[in-house]
Design a protein around this motif. Structure first.
Motif, PDB file in Angstrom:
ATOM      1  N   MET A   1       0.846  -1.162   0.000  1.00 30.47           N
ATOM      2  CA  MET A   1       0.000   0.000   0.000  1.00 30.47           C
ATOM      3  C   MET A   1       0.902   1.238   0.000  1.00 30.47           C
ATOM      4  N   ALA A   2       0.456   2.258  -0.706  1.00 27.72           N
ATOM      5  CA  ALA A   2       1.216   3.496  -0.822  1.00 27.72           C
ATOM      6  C   ALA A   2       1.343   4.190   0.538  1.00 27.72           C
ATOM      7  N   LYS A   3       2.451   4.877   0.736  1.00 20.81           N
ATOM      8  CA  LYS A   3       2.639   5.662   1.946  1.00 20.81           C
ATOM      9  C   LYS A   3       1.543   6.722   2.012  1.00 20.81           C
ATOM     10  N   HIS A   4       0.956   6.939   3.161  1.00 21.12           N
ATOM     11  CA  HIS A   4      -0.110   7.907   3.422  1.00 21.12           C
ATOM     12  C   HIS A   4      -1.480   7.471   2.904  1.00 21.12           C
ATOM     13  N   LEU A   5      -1.626   6.234   2.470  1.00 21.77           N
ATOM     14  CA  LEU A   5      -2.915   5.697   2.024  1.00 21.77           C
ATOM     15  C   LEU A   5      -3.254   4.535   2.945  1.00 21.77           C
ATOM     16  N   ARG A   6      -4.416   4.588   3.596  1.00 21.38           N
ATOM     17  CA  ARG A   6      -4.734   3.614   4.640  1.00 21.38           C
ATOM     18  C   ARG A   6      -6.147   3.061   4.484  1.00 21.38           C
ATOM     19  N   ASP A  52      -3.828  10.165   4.610  1.00 21.30           N
ATOM     20  CA  ASP A  52      -3.508  10.979   5.774  1.00 21.30           C
ATOM     21  C   ASP A  52      -3.882  12.423   5.461  1.00 21.30           C
ATOM     22  N   SER A  53      -4.126  13.215   6.497  1.00 20.38           N
ATOM     23  CA  SER A  53      -4.449  14.629   6.330  1.00 20.38           C
ATOM     24  C   SER A  53      -3.348  15.315   5.521  1.00 20.38           C
ATOM     25  N   GLY A  54      -3.762  16.121   4.544  1.00 19.46           N
ATOM     26  CA  GLY A  54      -2.800  16.842   3.722  1.00 19.46           C
ATOM     27  C   GLY A  54      -2.417  16.119   2.446  1.00 19.46           C
ATOM     28  N   TYR A  55      -3.024  14.946   2.200  1.00 23.33           N
ATOM     29  CA  TYR A  55      -2.701  14.157   1.006  1.00 23.33           C
ATOM     30  C   TYR A  55      -3.979  13.745   0.280  1.00 23.33           C
ATOM     31  N   LEU A  56      -3.826  13.387  -0.989  1.00 17.53           N
ATOM     32  CA  LEU A  56      -4.919  12.837  -1.788  1.00 17.53           C
ATOM     33  C   LEU A  56      -4.334  11.938  -2.858  1.00 17.53           C
ATOM     34  N   VAL A  57      -5.195  11.131  -3.469  1.00 13.81           N
ATOM     35  CA  VAL A  57      -4.756  10.273  -4.564  1.00 13.81           C
ATOM     36  C   VAL A  57      -5.031  11.006  -5.873  1.00 13.81           C
ATOM     37  N   SER A 100     -12.496   6.786  -7.298  1.00 11.81           N
ATOM     38  CA  SER A 100     -11.928   8.096  -7.610  1.00 11.81           C
ATOM     39  C   SER A 100     -12.128   9.024  -6.423  1.00 11.81           C
ATOM     40  N   ASN A 101     -11.404  10.123  -6.433  1.00 11.37           N
ATOM     41  CA  ASN A 101     -11.527  11.173  -5.413  1.00 11.37           C
ATOM     42  C   ASN A 101     -11.191  10.705  -3.999  1.00 11.37           C
ATOM     43  N   VAL A 102     -10.212   9.831  -3.857  1.00  6.33           N
ATOM     44  CA  VAL A 102      -9.787   9.406  -2.518  1.00  6.33           C
ATOM     45  C   VAL A 102      -8.894  10.495  -1.942  1.00  6.33           C
ATOM     46  N   ALA A 103      -9.292  10.994  -0.784  1.00  2.00           N
ATOM     47  CA  ALA A 103      -8.547  12.068  -0.119  1.00  2.00           C
ATOM     48  C   ALA A 103      -8.500  11.780   1.386  1.00  2.00           C
ATOM     49  N   GLU A 132      -4.137   0.820  -3.939  1.00  2.00           N
ATOM     50  CA  GLU A 132      -3.010   1.334  -4.707  1.00  2.00           C
ATOM     51  C   GLU A 132      -3.412   2.609  -5.438  1.00  2.00           C
ATOM     52  N   GLY A 133      -2.609   3.629  -5.308  1.00  2.00           N
ATOM     53  CA  GLY A 133      -2.859   4.882  -5.992  1.00  2.00           C
ATOM     54  C   GLY A 133      -1.666   5.806  -5.851  1.00  2.00           C
ATOM     55  N   LEU A 134      -1.616   6.845  -6.678  1.00  8.09           N
ATOM     56  CA  LEU A 134      -0.535   7.820  -6.636  1.00  8.09           C
ATOM     57  C   LEU A 134      -0.888   8.898  -5.626  1.00  8.09           C
TER      58      LEU A 134
END
Length: 139
Positions: A1-6, A52-57, A100-103, A132-134
């Motif tokens: 899983m990407a860092k900051h994505l939970r 995490d707060s401050g991030y989005l995909v 879509s729109n994962v934040a 999985e996402g950017l």
């Protein structure tokens, strides 16, 4: 899983920031379900993904399962199902899900686990739920 994505379980609220984080790698708090193989049973669980707060995909987030028995798990988009039984009966289940729109707030989806008759009792730890996402910094 990407860092900051939970990933979160225990009835997370769509658009909220609640739920219990699913462990990643160490199996301290895994997503789990108990099934009766004699019944060829299926159960659905409500899950959420968020950054995490401050991030989005940027773009889409792919949700899928990997592992020996991944074929016994499926995912479905949330359609405001009232409970797990409603989701189990009404959802369109597949092996992968694109969101879509994962934040920084929950995007809810459902997972389904299925047993087959004749399975021996087991504690199967061979399957991982993958998100999985950017992930990028939110502007």
């Amino acid at each position: 899983m990407a860092k900051h994505l939970r990933l979160y379980m225990n009835n997370p609220t769509d658009g909220g920031a609640d739920g219990t984080e699913i462990s990643s790698g160490d199996e301290t708090l895994p997503l789990s379900v108990t099934l009766d193989a004699n019944q060829s049973e299926s159960k659905a669980l409500k899950v959420a993904v968020r950054c995490d707060s401050g991030y989005l995909v940027e773009g889409d987030t792919e949700i899928y399962f990997e592992g020996t028995n991944a074929s016994k798990w499926q995912v479905a988009a949330d359609d405001s199902y009232t409970d797990a039984d409603n989701a189990l009966d009404m959802a369109v289940w597949s092996s992968t899900l694109t969101l879509s729109n994962v934040a920084a707030t929950n995007t809810v989806f459902w997972v389904k686990a299925t047993s087959t008759s004749g399975e021996d009792p087991q504690n199967d730890r061979s399957v991982d739920l993958i998100a999985e996402g950017l992930v990028v910094a939110a502007e």
